[in-house]
Design a protein around this motif. Sequence first.
Motif, PDB file in Angstrom:
ATOM      1  N   MET A 287      55.162  57.173  -2.796  1.00 15.26           N
ATOM      2  CA  MET A 287      53.927  56.507  -3.238  1.00 15.26           C
ATOM      3  C   MET A 287      53.661  56.870  -4.695  1.00 15.26           C
ATOM      4  O   MET A 287      52.857  57.738  -4.992  1.00 15.26           O
TER       5      MET A 287
ATOM      6  N   ALA B 179      52.645  54.676  -6.961  1.00 13.37           N
ATOM      7  CA  ALA B 179      51.639  53.796  -7.579  1.00 13.37           C
ATOM      8  C   ALA B 179      50.325  54.536  -7.776  1.00 13.37           C
ATOM      9  O   ALA B 179      49.983  55.442  -7.018  1.00 13.37           O
TER      10      ALA B 179
ATOM     11  N   ASP C 226      40.836  53.772  -6.075  1.00 14.13           N
ATOM     12  CA  ASP C 226      40.061  54.341  -4.970  1.00 14.13           C
ATOM     13  C   ASP C 226      38.869  53.453  -4.632  1.00 14.13           C
ATOM     14  O   ASP C 226      38.335  53.518  -3.538  1.00 14.13           O
TER      15      ASP C 226
ATOM     16  N   THR D 272      38.421  51.854  -1.256  1.00 16.91           N
ATOM     17  CA  THR D 272      39.629  51.232  -0.672  1.00 16.91           C
ATOM     18  C   THR D 272      40.162  52.131   0.449  1.00 16.91           C
ATOM     19  O   THR D 272      39.756  53.286   0.569  1.00 16.91           O
ATOM     20  N   LYS D 273      41.091  51.583   1.219  1.00 20.74           N
ATOM     21  CA  LYS D 273      41.734  52.408   2.255  1.00 20.74           C
ATOM     22  C   LYS D 273      42.794  53.267   1.595  1.00 20.74           C
ATOM     23  O   LYS D 273      43.472  52.811   0.667  1.00 20.74           O
TER      24      LYS D 273
ATOM     25  N   ILE E  73      46.233  54.503   1.376  1.00 16.21           N
ATOM     26  CA  ILE E  73      47.522  54.056   1.922  1.00 16.21           C
ATOM     27  C   ILE E  73      48.378  55.254   2.318  1.00 16.21           C
ATOM     28  O   ILE E  73      48.977  55.287   3.395  1.00 16.21           O
ATOM     29  N   ALA E  74      48.432  56.254   1.431  1.00 12.19           N
ATOM     30  CA  ALA E  74      49.264  57.433   1.717  1.00 12.19           C
ATOM     31  C   ALA E  74      48.788  58.126   2.993  1.00 12.19           C
ATOM     32  O   ALA E  74      49.612  58.549   3.820  1.00 12.19           O
TER      33      ALA E  74
ATOM     34  N   PHE F 225      52.007  61.297  -5.016  1.00 15.93           N
ATOM     35  CA  PHE F 225      51.804  61.809  -6.363  1.00 15.93           C
ATOM     36  C   PHE F 225      50.359  62.257  -6.491  1.00 15.93           C
ATOM     37  O   PHE F 225      49.481  61.740  -5.801  1.00 15.93           O
TER      38      PHE F 225
ATOM     39  N   LYS G 269      45.690  67.666  -1.248  1.00 18.64           N
ATOM     40  CA  LYS G 269      46.094  66.281  -0.942  1.00 18.64           C
ATOM     41  C   LYS G 269      47.317  66.227  -0.032  1.00 18.64           C
ATOM     42  O   LYS G 269      47.399  65.373   0.845  1.00 18.64           O
TER      43      LYS G 269
ATOM     44  N   LYS H 123      46.772  64.286   3.452  1.00 17.26           N
ATOM     45  CA  LYS H 123      47.474  63.011   3.672  1.00 17.26           C
ATOM     46  C   LYS H 123      48.740  63.188   4.504  1.00 17.26           C
ATOM     47  O   LYS H 123      49.515  62.248   4.670  1.00 17.26           O
TER      48      LYS H 123
HETATM   49  N1  CTP Z   1      46.837  56.831  -2.809  1.00 12.54           N
HETATM   50  C1  CTP Z   1      46.893  55.892  -1.822  1.00 12.54           C
HETATM   51  N2  CTP Z   1      45.845  55.096  -1.551  1.00 12.54           N
HETATM   52  C2  CTP Z   1      44.707  55.206  -2.254  1.00 12.54           C
HETATM   53  C3  CTP Z   1      44.606  56.181  -3.275  1.00 12.54           C
HETATM   54  C4  CTP Z   1      45.690  56.986  -3.536  1.00 12.54           C
HETATM   55  O1  CTP Z   1      47.930  55.788  -1.187  1.00 12.54           O
HETATM   56  N3  CTP Z   1      43.687  54.392  -1.974  1.00 12.54           N
HETATM   57  C5  CTP Z   1      48.016  57.673  -3.031  1.00 12.54           C
HETATM   58  C6  CTP Z   1      48.607  57.588  -4.405  1.00 12.54           C
HETATM   59  O2  CTP Z   1      49.617  56.595  -4.477  1.00 12.54           O
HETATM   60  C7  CTP Z   1      49.177  58.984  -4.583  1.00 12.54           C
HETATM   61  C8  CTP Z   1      48.281  59.873  -3.742  1.00 12.54           C
HETATM   62  O3  CTP Z   1      47.598  59.014  -2.847  1.00 12.54           O
HETATM   63  O4  CTP Z   1      50.495  59.081  -4.069  1.00 12.54           O
HETATM   64  C9  CTP Z   1      47.273  60.652  -4.538  1.00 12.54           C
HETATM   65  O5  CTP Z   1      46.548  59.789  -5.376  1.00 12.54           O
HETATM   66  P1  CTP Z   1      45.383  60.333  -6.291  1.00 12.54           P
HETATM   67  O6  CTP Z   1      44.731  59.175  -6.994  1.00 12.54           O
HETATM   68  O7  CTP Z   1      45.883  61.473  -7.133  1.00 12.54           O
HETATM   69  O8  CTP Z   1      44.413  60.978  -5.220  1.00 12.54           O
HETATM   70  P2  CTP Z   1      43.193  60.461  -4.417  1.00 12.54           P
HETATM   71  O9  CTP Z   1      43.405  60.772  -2.995  1.00 12.54           O
HETATM   72  O10 CTP Z   1      42.902  59.044  -4.766  1.00 12.54           O
HETATM   73  O11 CTP Z   1      42.034  61.420  -4.918  1.00 12.54           O
HETATM   74  P3  CTP Z   1      41.247  61.501  -6.335  1.00 12.54           P
HETATM   75  O12 CTP Z   1      41.423  60.167  -6.992  1.00 12.54           O
HETATM   76  O13 CTP Z   1      39.877  61.785  -5.925  1.00 12.54           O
HETATM   77  O14 CTP Z   1      41.890  62.614  -7.081  1.00 12.54           O
END
Ligand code: CTP
Length: 411
Positions: free
Chosen positions: A278, A280, A284, A311-312, A314-315, A331, A345, A349
């Motif tokens: 993941m 991308a 959020d 948003t949902k 995905i990870a 990531f 995280k 996740k």
């Molecule tokens: N990710 C995801 N779905 C989302 C948000 C993030 O799958 N809606 C995945 C990203 O692709 C990445 C990982 O979760 O591999 C971490 O993303 P990151 O933006 O660093 O973390 P968040 O969980 O969104 O937390 P925050 O933005 O509060 O740091």
Amino acid sequence: MLNNKNILLGITGGIAAYKAAILVRELKKRGCNVKVVMTHKAKEFITPLTLATLSQNPILVEFFNPENGEWNSHVKLGLWADAYIIAPATANSLGKMANGIADNLLITAYLSARCPVFVAPTMDLDMYTHPTTARNIKQLLADGVNIIEPDAGFLASGLEGKGRMAEPTAIVEYIDSYFKTLSSNRPLSGKRAVVTAGGTIEPIDSVRFISNYSSGKMGYAIAQVLKDKGAEVTIVRAGVDARLKGSIDGVTEVEAMSAQSMHQVMHKESPKSDIIVMAAAVADYTVETTATRKLKKEDFNGNLSIQLTQTKDIAAMIGDNKTSNQTVVGFALETDNELENAKRKIKAKNLDIIVLNSLKDAGAGFGFDTNKVTIINSNMESIQLSLKSKKDVAHDIVDAIIGGISSVKLD
Ligand code: CTP
């Protein structure tokens, strides 16, 4: 290595054709499925009956079966074969191969073959050293054909020198070691991988959107390495640098621009995948109601608020449904409490690996060709890497996927 491999053996008209019987037997002993295609001249040196008996398959010579008109499809033969061995290969057949003179089934099968091709030349020493033959062999090598060099020794002409076809056991060994090398260079062969890349795009109205600076370079670099190591790769891309689109041969690309559409695509793709990366940058929050037309500034009296909804993740969805034979890599892009947040995280996740990007280092992060990352596993062990090209970082990440973080080489 050769067990269950489909081997197409092409026999041309040289005296060494008699050794083809031993070659078929050696291949069968190693568990290969063998089909034989021969030229008319080859039949004068060895009978189809001998070869059909040993290979347990009918011998193919003609384009059509003269009895019933059935097509002996060189296309199907070419697709069926895991390797095409032409042994013996006469000077005449080498010349036809090098120049695309497809006047018999053996050569048309060569032109249709997508598999590796091996050629064991046989001819008199003067023919072998003749500039014409040398030129044709050079051309075949340039075309990616593997040449199994002839041995030196006593020749049918009575002369002595280089031109005897390599012994059948040596040919089989050559092919066996070819496949061994291939499989050690391609440890992910037979595996499916899906990689998300780029920044999602959350539309505000028909012309504006909310996104981030992600270029997709890291995701594409990982997809390239996974593919080179033998995996069948799908890239699920959001907004990426236009130059990346379609830049990796043999990789499938699926577009998923918004977080919601990426969620839908990944919901379908992830259960089919052994490796899920993941990379991308997923939004959020997305715009609650996208306007179907362009918003006009006068509609808002100088003060526009946009309502966002979460948003949902995905990870997290993939982590929740993870099976024991899947490896899921996420990531984390952090600016504060980096390691601590990344570790949180990976747990939250249910990931196997998280790659922590820090924006603090010059040359690392969005848009750059270089990156500086820390790779963390689910036991919370981590390895911090130096600033390097995204290509090298991709190699490190794939090494961690294949062999755990202890296999990542520190430089
Ligand atoms: N990710 C995801 N779905 C989302 C948000 C993030 O799958 N809606 C995945 C990203 O692709 C990445 C990982 O979760 O591999 C971490 O993303 P990151 O933006 O660093 O973390 P968040 O969980 O969104 O937390 P925050 O933005 O509060 O740091």
